[in-house]
Enzyme design. Structure first.
Site, mmCIF file in Angstrom:
data_model
loop_
_atom_site.group_PDB
_atom_site.id
_atom_site.type_symbol
_atom_site.label_atom_id
_atom_site.label_comp_id
_atom_site.label_asym_id
_atom_site.label_seq_id
_atom_site.Cartn_x
_atom_site.Cartn_y
_atom_site.Cartn_z
ATOM 1 C CG HIS A 1 -1.807 1.097 1.393
ATOM 2 N ND1 HIS A 1 -1.760 1.991 2.446
ATOM 3 C CD2 HIS A 1 -2.842 1.506 0.598
ATOM 4 C CE1 HIS A 1 -2.724 2.881 2.310
ATOM 5 N NE2 HIS A 1 -3.391 2.615 1.203
ATOM 6 C CD GLU B 1 -3.190 2.222 -2.992
ATOM 7 O OE1 GLU B 1 -4.177 2.953 -3.075
ATOM 8 O OE2 GLU B 1 -2.151 2.578 -2.375
ATOM 9 C CG ASP C 1 -3.021 6.858 -3.304
ATOM 10 O OD1 ASP C 1 -4.109 6.285 -3.234
ATOM 11 O OD2 ASP C 1 -2.077 6.639 -2.511
ATOM 12 C CG HIS D 1 -3.153 9.261 0.264
ATOM 13 N ND1 HIS D 1 -3.819 10.099 1.142
ATOM 14 C CD2 HIS D 1 -3.956 8.180 0.101
ATOM 15 C CE1 HIS D 1 -4.949 9.546 1.497
ATOM 16 N NE2 HIS D 1 -5.062 8.375 0.896
ATOM 17 C CD GLU E 1 -7.264 5.321 -3.897
ATOM 18 O OE1 GLU E 1 -6.452 4.721 -3.176
ATOM 19 O OE2 GLU E 1 -8.116 6.119 -3.471
HETATM 20 O O1 G3P Z 1 -6.604 1.683 -2.541
HETATM 21 C C1 G3P Z 1 -6.682 1.297 -1.207
HETATM 22 C C2 G3P Z 1 -6.511 2.464 -0.281
HETATM 23 O O2 G3P Z 1 -5.346 3.142 -0.643
HETATM 24 C C3 G3P Z 1 -7.676 3.406 -0.313
HETATM 25 O O3 G3P Z 1 -7.576 4.428 0.623
HETATM 26 O O4 G3P Z 1 -7.039 6.642 1.409
HETATM 27 O O5 G3P Z 1 -5.309 4.880 1.543
HETATM 28 O O6 G3P Z 1 -5.929 5.857 -0.646
HETATM 29 P P1 G3P Z 1 -6.406 5.492 0.723
HETATM 30 MG MG MG Z 2 -4.843 4.618 -2.086
#
Ligand code: G3P
Ligand code: MG
Length: 240
Positions: A7, A34, A36, A49, A108
């Site tokens: 993550h 993962e 963003d 993020h 994401e």
């Molecule tokens: O994609 C999973 C997770 O990253 C979603 O929440 O706020 O950590 O981007 P966040």
């Molecule tokens: Mg995320």
């Protein structure tokens, strides 16, 4: 088999959403990462993020108000002593770095506050440029963004992110040709949610599962992917 996705990279150990965090995830043998994405002032797809850089860098303000070259002068390591200066990565830099590995990338799209028109086109184009279409899962809390992705590439592997309990979300995903559900991990405790997803042939990629007992619980359910800040811990627990 449950995949382990790091993550924001191996963000339990390295500054989140940096090339260093993705490199560490690969060293730890994560199955994927993962990340963003947002758009800079000059329309570059950058990885961060928050909509602002206040928390993760040594500067303040919205990403959308800085050009890429301005963002590149800021330090995106503001607290981790094991690392020195870290740059904000562009999506292109991540694709280049990850391509020779075996990892998949869960992109994401952060379109919850600003809708960043063109972010879908730009993201799809970059993935195409690196011929990595079969290694990408697109997700977003903004489900209109996912529809835009699917309009541009009907074959794209997509997931609906959600933090709230949405009734019949599995039917809803099937209706829109979305093959993955990305729930906050506590939804795994809801039997109806879990069974409906399985019956509809959907893959569950749950986040952010950092504690050993919850990783164990997710492994028991045999979900598709665990998204965690500690990929080494999850990999140990699943005995890979
Ligand atoms: O994609 C999973 C997770 O990253 C979603 O929440 O706020 O950590 O981007 P966040
Ligand atoms: Mg995320």
């Amino acid at each position: 088999m449950t995949y382990i996705w790091a993550h924001r990279g191996a963000s339990g150990y390295a500054p989140e959403n940096t090339l260093e965090a993705y490199e560490l995830a690969d060293k730890m043998h994560a199955d994927g990462i993962e990340l963003d994405v947002q758009l800079s002032k000059d329309g570059q797809v950058v990885v961060c993020h928050d909509e602002t850089i206040d928390r993760t860098s040594d500067h303040k303000g919205f990403i959308k108000d800085y050009t890429l070259s301005e963002l590149k002068t800021f330090n995106f390591n503001n607290k981790n002593e094991k690392y020195s200066f870290c740059h904000i990565p562009t999506l292109e830099e991540v694709l280049k770095q990850v391509k020779p590995t075996n990892m998949i990338i869960n992109i994401e799209l952060k379109t919850g506050i600003f809708d960043y028109p063109t972010i879908e086109e730009k993201t799809i184009e970059l993935v195409k440029k690196y011929a990595m279409e079969d290694r990408i899962v697109y997700s977003s809390f903004n489900h209109y963004t996912i529809l835009n992705i699917l309009k541009l590439n009907p074959q794209a592997d997509c997931g609906f992110l959600h933090t709230d309990g949405i009734i019949d979300i599995a039917d809803y995903a099937v209706k829109y040709n979305v093959k993955n559900l990305h729930p906050a991990f506590y939804f795994l405790l809801n039997e109806r949610y879990y069974h409906e997803a399985i019956i509809h042939g959907l893959k569950i990629n749950a986040w952010t599962i950092n504690e050993e007992k919850y990783i164990q619980a997710a492994l028991k359910l045999n979900i598709n992917a665990i998204i965690t800040n500690y990929p080494d811990l999850a990999i140990n627990l699943c005995g890979k």
